[in-house]
Design an enzyme around this catalytic site. Structure first.
Site, PDB file in Angstrom:
ATOM      1  CG  ASN A 259      68.563  61.546  67.851  1.00  0.00           C
ATOM      2  OD1 ASN A 259      69.577  61.489  68.333  1.00  0.00           O
ATOM      3  ND2 ASN A 259      67.562  60.585  68.084  1.00  0.00           N
TER       4      ASN A 259
ATOM      5  CG  HIS B  85      69.396  61.508  73.006  1.00  0.00           C
ATOM      6  ND1 HIS B  85      70.392  61.122  72.096  1.00  0.00           N
ATOM      7  CD2 HIS B  85      69.860  62.354  73.855  1.00  0.00           C
ATOM      8  CE1 HIS B  85      71.104  62.166  71.980  1.00  0.00           C
ATOM      9  NE2 HIS B  85      70.887  63.025  73.279  1.00  0.00           N
TER      10      HIS B  85
ATOM     11  CB  ALA C  78      77.082  58.230  67.392  1.00  0.00           C
TER      12      ALA C  78
ATOM     13  CE1 TYR D   9      69.511  52.359  68.326  1.00  0.00           C
ATOM     14  CE2 TYR D   9      68.989  53.987  69.668  1.00  0.00           C
ATOM     15  CZ  TYR D   9      69.859  53.319  69.475  1.00  0.00           C
ATOM     16  OH  TYR D   9      71.347  53.460  69.790  1.00  0.00           O
TER      17      TYR D   9
ATOM     18  NE  ARG E 246      71.044  52.395  74.517  1.00  0.00           N
ATOM     19  CZ  ARG E 246      71.239  52.557  73.280  1.00  0.00           C
ATOM     20  NH1 ARG E 246      70.867  53.874  72.592  1.00  0.00           N
ATOM     21  NH2 ARG E 246      71.754  51.697  72.477  1.00  0.00           N
TER      22      ARG E 246
ATOM     23  N   PRO F  86      73.605  60.364  62.717  1.00  0.00           N
ATOM     24  CG  PRO F  86      75.893  59.912  63.476  1.00  0.00           C
ATOM     25  CD  PRO F  86      74.707  61.047  63.225  1.00  0.00           C
ATOM     26  CG  ASN F  87      74.464  54.696  62.203  1.00  0.00           C
ATOM     27  OD1 ASN F  87      74.916  54.210  61.280  1.00  0.00           O
ATOM     28  ND2 ASN F  87      75.282  55.127  63.288  1.00  0.00           N
TER      29      ASN F  87
ATOM     30  CD  GLU G  33      71.576  66.248  73.690  1.00  0.00           C
ATOM     31  OE1 GLU G  33      71.859  67.428  74.128  1.00  0.00           O
ATOM     32  OE2 GLU G  33      71.959  64.958  74.146  1.00  0.00           O
TER      33      GLU G  33
ATOM     34  NE  ARG H 135      71.444  47.273  62.079  1.00  0.00           N
ATOM     35  CZ  ARG H 135      72.686  48.333  61.646  1.00  0.00           C
ATOM     36  NH1 ARG H 135      72.701  48.528  60.398  1.00  0.00           N
ATOM     37  NH2 ARG H 135      73.613  48.608  62.592  1.00  0.00           N
TER      38      ARG H 135
END
Ligand SMILES: O=C(O)[C@]1(O)C[C@H](CCCOc2ccccc2)[C@@H](O)[C@H](O)C1
Length: 156
Positions: free
Chosen positions: A81, A107, A84, A29, A114, A16-17, A105, A24
């Site tokens: 990835n 990221h 969230a 990112y 973070r 998601p996103n 996995e 953004r």
């Protein structure tokens, strides 16, 4: 193909996103769009003599269904990835556990530097490995490592 692979099949899943990449939070990112990242990775896959299917969804059930389908459509390795859902989804974990497919996995950001809630992954302990904090290159490193893993497995 350069390294006469057994034409391994890879599935790249982005959660998601991540469709907003490059639009953004570039400081967190990076500025590359997801389309650019996928395009670069497809070129890398071609050079490695493997096939790569790239998908993105904001919907947990879609990612889960794609994982189920991968198990029965001779996908050899998943790069994911989970975004969230990394930190929230036991359902996604169960889907990956159920397929027995190897996965890495990935990221973009270093989830360990973070917010504390990003430091736990429900998936990581099932993964071949986890790459984080290396931006878009993390996907390429994951693909290279996965090809090497499959080759080693084929040669044992
Ligand atoms: O660092 C990563 O790749 C993450 O998986 C990205 C997720 C967030 C993806 C959101 O991506 C956006 C990109 C641009 C604009 C807005 C969101 C975050 O929830 C994870 O903790 C770490």
């Amino acid at each position: 193909t350069e390294n006469n692979q057994q034409n391994y099949r890879f599935l790249l899943l982005n959660g998601p996103n991540l469709n907003l990449l490059g639009q953004r939070e570039p400081d967190v990112y990076g500025s590359a769009t997801l389309a650019h990242i996928e395009s670069e990775l497809r070129h890398k896959a071609e050079a490695l003599g493997v096939t790569l299917d790239c998908r993105q969804s904001n919907a947990e059930h879609e990612l889960i269904n794609w994982i189920h389908e991968a198990a029965t459509s001779n996908v050899d390795f998943i790069l994911i990835n989970p975004a969230a859902y990394t930190h929230t989804s036991i359902a996604l974990r169960d889907a990956l556990a159920g397929t027995k497919l190897p996965f890495i996995e990935v990221h973009l950001s270093n989830i360990h530097t973070r917010e504390s809630f990003r430091r736990h992954s429900y998936l990581a302990e099932l993964a071949v490995g986890v790459i984080c904090g290396l931006g878009a290159q993390g996907y390429e490193l994951a693909l290279q490592a996965a090809v090497a893993q499959l080759q080693q497995r084929a040669n044992t």
